[in-house]
Scaffold this active site. Structure first.
Site, PDB file in Angstrom:
ATOM      1  N   ASP A  45       0.828  -1.202   0.000  1.00  0.00           N
ATOM      2  CA  ASP A  45       0.000   0.000   0.000  1.00  0.00           C
ATOM      3  C   ASP A  45       0.873   1.267   0.000  1.00  0.00           C
ATOM      4  O   ASP A  45       0.541   2.258  -0.642  1.00  0.00           O
ATOM      5  CB  ASP A  45      -0.910   0.020   1.236  1.00  0.00           C
ATOM      6  CG  ASP A  45      -2.027  -1.005   1.130  1.00  0.00           C
ATOM      7  OD1 ASP A  45      -2.478  -1.279   0.005  1.00  0.00           O
ATOM      8  OD2 ASP A  45      -2.450  -1.540   2.179  1.00  0.00           O
ATOM      9  N   GLY A  46       1.990   1.196   0.753  1.00  0.00           N
ATOM     10  CA  GLY A  46       2.908   2.340   0.817  1.00  0.00           C
ATOM     11  C   GLY A  46       3.435   2.708  -0.566  1.00  0.00           C
ATOM     12  O   GLY A  46       3.569   3.877  -0.892  1.00  0.00           O
ATOM     13  N   ASN A 122      -4.968   8.585   1.883  1.00  0.00           N
ATOM     14  CA  ASN A 122      -5.361   7.934   3.141  1.00  0.00           C
ATOM     15  C   ASN A 122      -5.868   8.937   4.172  1.00  0.00           C
ATOM     16  O   ASN A 122      -6.996   8.873   4.587  1.00  0.00           O
ATOM     17  CB  ASN A 122      -4.173   7.195   3.766  1.00  0.00           C
ATOM     18  CG  ASN A 122      -4.092   5.746   3.328  1.00  0.00           C
ATOM     19  OD1 ASN A 122      -4.994   5.244   2.666  1.00  0.00           O
ATOM     20  ND2 ASN A 122      -3.016   5.088   3.694  1.00  0.00           N
ATOM     21  N   GLU A 123      -4.955   9.801   4.610  1.00  0.00           N
ATOM     22  CA  GLU A 123      -5.332  10.719   5.685  1.00  0.00           C
ATOM     23  C   GLU A 123      -4.311  11.823   5.870  1.00  0.00           C
ATOM     24  O   GLU A 123      -3.217  11.787   5.306  1.00  0.00           O
ATOM     25  CB  GLU A 123      -5.502   9.979   7.034  1.00  0.00           C
ATOM     26  CG  GLU A 123      -4.243   9.608   7.768  1.00  0.00           C
ATOM     27  CD  GLU A 123      -3.483   8.467   7.159  1.00  0.00           C
ATOM     28  OE1 GLU A 123      -2.406   8.731   6.592  1.00  0.00           O
ATOM     29  OE2 GLU A 123      -3.943   7.319   7.220  1.00  0.00           O
ATOM     30  N   ARG A 148      -8.248  19.343  22.929  1.00  0.00           N
ATOM     31  CA  ARG A 148      -6.951  19.298  23.626  1.00  0.00           C
ATOM     32  C   ARG A 148      -6.507  17.847  23.653  1.00  0.00           C
ATOM     33  O   ARG A 148      -7.282  16.988  24.095  1.00  0.00           O
ATOM     34  CB  ARG A 148      -7.079  19.783  25.073  1.00  0.00           C
ATOM     35  CG  ARG A 148      -7.172  21.263  25.214  1.00  0.00           C
ATOM     36  CD  ARG A 148      -7.425  21.653  26.655  1.00  0.00           C
ATOM     37  NE  ARG A 148      -7.665  23.080  26.746  1.00  0.00           N
ATOM     38  CZ  ARG A 148      -8.819  23.658  26.451  1.00  0.00           C
ATOM     39  NH1 ARG A 148      -9.835  22.943  26.054  1.00  0.00           N
ATOM     40  NH2 ARG A 148      -8.953  24.972  26.542  1.00  0.00           N
ATOM     41  N   ASP A 150      -3.404  14.767  21.909  1.00  0.00           N
ATOM     42  CA  ASP A 150      -2.193  14.473  21.126  1.00  0.00           C
ATOM     43  C   ASP A 150      -2.304  14.924  19.683  1.00  0.00           C
ATOM     44  O   ASP A 150      -1.324  15.331  19.067  1.00  0.00           O
ATOM     45  CB  ASP A 150      -1.920  12.964  21.139  1.00  0.00           C
ATOM     46  CG  ASP A 150      -1.302  12.511  22.451  1.00  0.00           C
ATOM     47  OD1 ASP A 150      -1.124  13.368  23.340  1.00  0.00           O
ATOM     48  OD2 ASP A 150      -1.013  11.312  22.579  1.00  0.00           O
ATOM     49  N   ALA A 185      -6.103  10.626  21.654  1.00  0.00           N
ATOM     50  CA  ALA A 185      -5.946  10.872  23.097  1.00  0.00           C
ATOM     51  C   ALA A 185      -6.385  12.267  23.519  1.00  0.00           C
ATOM     52  O   ALA A 185      -5.564  13.086  23.964  1.00  0.00           O
ATOM     53  CB  ALA A 185      -4.481  10.614  23.496  1.00  0.00           C
TER      54      ALA A 185
HETATM   55  P1  NAD Z   1       3.995   1.741   6.674  1.00  0.00           P
HETATM   56  O1  NAD Z   1       4.806   0.991   5.707  1.00  0.00           O
HETATM   57  O2  NAD Z   1       4.399   1.725   8.122  1.00  0.00           O
HETATM   58  O3  NAD Z   1       2.468   1.259   6.474  1.00  0.00           O
HETATM   59  C1  NAD Z   1       1.683   1.092   7.515  1.00  0.00           C
HETATM   60  C2  NAD Z   1       0.671  -0.023   7.224  1.00  0.00           C
HETATM   61  O4  NAD Z   1      -0.516   0.606   6.779  1.00  0.00           O
HETATM   62  C3  NAD Z   1       1.025  -1.070   6.168  1.00  0.00           C
HETATM   63  O5  NAD Z   1       0.757  -2.341   6.706  1.00  0.00           O
HETATM   64  C4  NAD Z   1       0.061  -0.771   5.017  1.00  0.00           C
HETATM   65  O6  NAD Z   1      -0.337  -1.937   4.295  1.00  0.00           O
HETATM   66  C5  NAD Z   1      -1.117  -0.210   5.769  1.00  0.00           C
HETATM   67  N1  NAD Z   1      -1.991   0.635   4.965  1.00  0.00           N
HETATM   68  C6  NAD Z   1      -1.671   1.698   4.218  1.00  0.00           C
HETATM   69  N2  NAD Z   1      -2.778   2.188   3.629  1.00  0.00           N
HETATM   70  C7  NAD Z   1      -3.820   1.410   4.047  1.00  0.00           C
HETATM   71  C8  NAD Z   1      -5.195   1.431   3.826  1.00  0.00           C
HETATM   72  N3  NAD Z   1      -5.754   2.361   3.068  1.00  0.00           N
HETATM   73  N4  NAD Z   1      -5.953   0.492   4.439  1.00  0.00           N
HETATM   74  C9  NAD Z   1      -5.421  -0.456   5.243  1.00  0.00           C
HETATM   75  N5  NAD Z   1      -4.100  -0.512   5.497  1.00  0.00           N
HETATM   76  C10 NAD Z   1      -3.320   0.416   4.918  1.00  0.00           C
HETATM   77  O7  NAD Z   1       3.903   3.250   6.292  1.00  0.00           O
HETATM   78  P2  NAD Z   1       3.759   3.870   4.867  1.00  0.00           P
HETATM   79  O8  NAD Z   1       3.969   2.831   3.827  1.00  0.00           O
HETATM   80  O9  NAD Z   1       4.587   5.103   4.877  1.00  0.00           O
HETATM   81  O10 NAD Z   1       2.217   4.236   4.899  1.00  0.00           O
HETATM   82  C11 NAD Z   1       1.749   5.399   5.494  1.00  0.00           C
HETATM   83  C12 NAD Z   1       0.450   5.045   6.137  1.00  0.00           C
HETATM   84  O11 NAD Z   1       0.713   4.374   7.353  1.00  0.00           O
HETATM   85  C13 NAD Z   1      -0.349   6.250   6.527  1.00  0.00           C
HETATM   86  O12 NAD Z   1      -1.131   6.729   5.483  1.00  0.00           O
HETATM   87  C14 NAD Z   1      -1.153   5.722   7.690  1.00  0.00           C
HETATM   88  O13 NAD Z   1      -2.461   5.330   7.295  1.00  0.00           O
HETATM   89  C15 NAD Z   1      -0.428   4.498   8.160  1.00  0.00           C
HETATM   90  N6  NAD Z   1      -0.111   4.670   9.571  1.00  0.00           N
HETATM   91  C16 NAD Z   1      -0.796   3.903  10.449  1.00  0.00           C
HETATM   92  C17 NAD Z   1      -0.593   4.077  11.801  1.00  0.00           C
HETATM   93  C18 NAD Z   1      -1.381   3.232  12.760  1.00  0.00           C
HETATM   94  O14 NAD Z   1      -2.161   2.381  12.291  1.00  0.00           O
HETATM   95  N7  NAD Z   1      -1.243   3.438  14.049  1.00  0.00           N
HETATM   96  C19 NAD Z   1       0.323   5.007  12.278  1.00  0.00           C
HETATM   97  C20 NAD Z   1       1.004   5.766  11.341  1.00  0.00           C
HETATM   98  C21 NAD Z   1       0.770   5.608   9.969  1.00  0.00           C
END
Ligand code: NAD
Length: 264
Positions: A45-46, A122-123, A148, A150, A185
């Site tokens: 996905d990344g 994504n976000e 208020r 994180d 949080a």
């Molecule tokens: P990364 O390689 O750490 O990917 C994080 C995980 O997110 C991977 O397993 C990937 O398959 C999954 N992922 C990405 N898009 C997805 C989607 N639309 N639905 C379900 N799973 C999805 O980091 P990266 O490749 O730089 O990806 C960045 C993404 O990581 C951000 O867009 C964010 O959504 C995600 N992320 C998740 C968390 C968390 O779940 N706590 C924290 C930080 C970032």
């Protein structure tokens, strides 16, 4: 037809990318890294997030398809042993296109009156550089709450299964043009209060974040981390632009959710 391929960069993805490149050229397609009609991402996905940001200036002319070399992805749903089938499908069939909504982010700055616009697949998250984030949250021009905590996360429907899910947000079907706001949080006690539930906004509603205690923030846009200084406001809404995915077979969204989170 013109194509481009992005690889995650590991050996397995690079080898698969080279094989797909030569198959597609054998089928008469042209490699064009500048103006492709179709972009194939090989990795996870990344990798597709990177490919999206690389070609976000021509979303109306490009369709994306993802091959995964690790676990099943939400955007990368073709397996390495299916690539011959995929190449034939790309080369021979007029493919279907499905469009998913994107998130528009506009950051406005205090002193120079300028703004920056970003698009997320994504976000986008907002966190303070120092200490607790304190922000007014306005929805459709009305003050909704003072947050208020994180940080805050605004996600797209297809991003609702990513970071948003880890924040207990709902999973939204990507045919729904909406954005979702989730809290990280929040501080909730007798003095400070936020709604505490994820909010889902339709495409004609804008969410505006206005800083109260600091000017500098870490704003993420998918995998990108941006240090933004002197911020006056951050505006979020459903973007006018959409991402187009090339579909060669049905793979319903809820099946992908089930296969990814519950098991096949
Ligand atoms: P990364 O390689 O750490 O990917 C994080 C995980 O997110 C991977 O397993 C990937 O398959 C999954 N992922 C990405 N898009 C997805 C989607 N639309 N639905 C379900 N799973 C999805 O980091 P990266 O490749 O730089 O990806 C960045 C993404 O990581 C951000 O867009 C964010 O959504 C995600 N992320 C998740 C968390 C968390 O779940 N706590 C924290 C930080 C970032």
């Amino acid at each position: 037809m013109k194509f481009a391929i992005s690889s995650k960069g590991d050996n397995k993805s690079n080898m698969l990318m080279q094989r797909m490149k030569s198959y597609l050229i054998d089928f008469g397609l042209t490699l064009d890294e500048e103006k492709p009609d179709i972009v194939i991402s090989v990795g996870g996905d990344g990798t597709l997030l990177y490919a999206f940001h690389r070609f976000k200036h021509r979303l109306d002319k490009t369709a994306f398809v993802g091959v995964h070399t690790g676990h099943l992805g939400f955007y990368a749903d073709w397996t390495p042993d299916e690539i011959e089938k995929l190449v034939i499908a790309i080369a021979k069939t007029p493919y279907q296109v499905v469009e998913y909504p994107l998130l528009e982010i506009i950051v406005r700055y205090k002193h120079n009156g300028k703004e920056s616009k970003y698009l997320a697949l994504n976000e986008s998250t907002v966190k303070g550089v120092e200490g607790t984030l304190v922000m007014d949250v306005d929805i459709k021009g009305q003050t909704f709450e003072t947050f208020r905590g994180d940080g805050l996360c605004l996600s797209t429907p297809s991003g609702s299964t990513a970071y948003n899910k880890a924040l207990d947000g709902a999973i939204i079907h990507p045919s729904i043009r909406a954005i979702q706001l989730t809290e990280m949080a929040s501080i909730n006690n007798r003095v400070f209060r936020t709604v505490g539930s994820p909010l889902i906004l339709p495409d004609h509603h804008t969410c505006m974040l206005k800083p109260l205690n600091q000017d500098d923030f870490i704003i993420t846009v998918d995998h990108l981390q941006l240090l933004q200084k002197d911020v006056k406001s951050i505006q979020y809404r459903v973007a006018d632009e959409q991402i187009r995915f090339a579909r060669f077979r049905p793979f319903p969204f809820w099946k992908r959710v089930r296969d990814s989170f519950i098991g096949e």
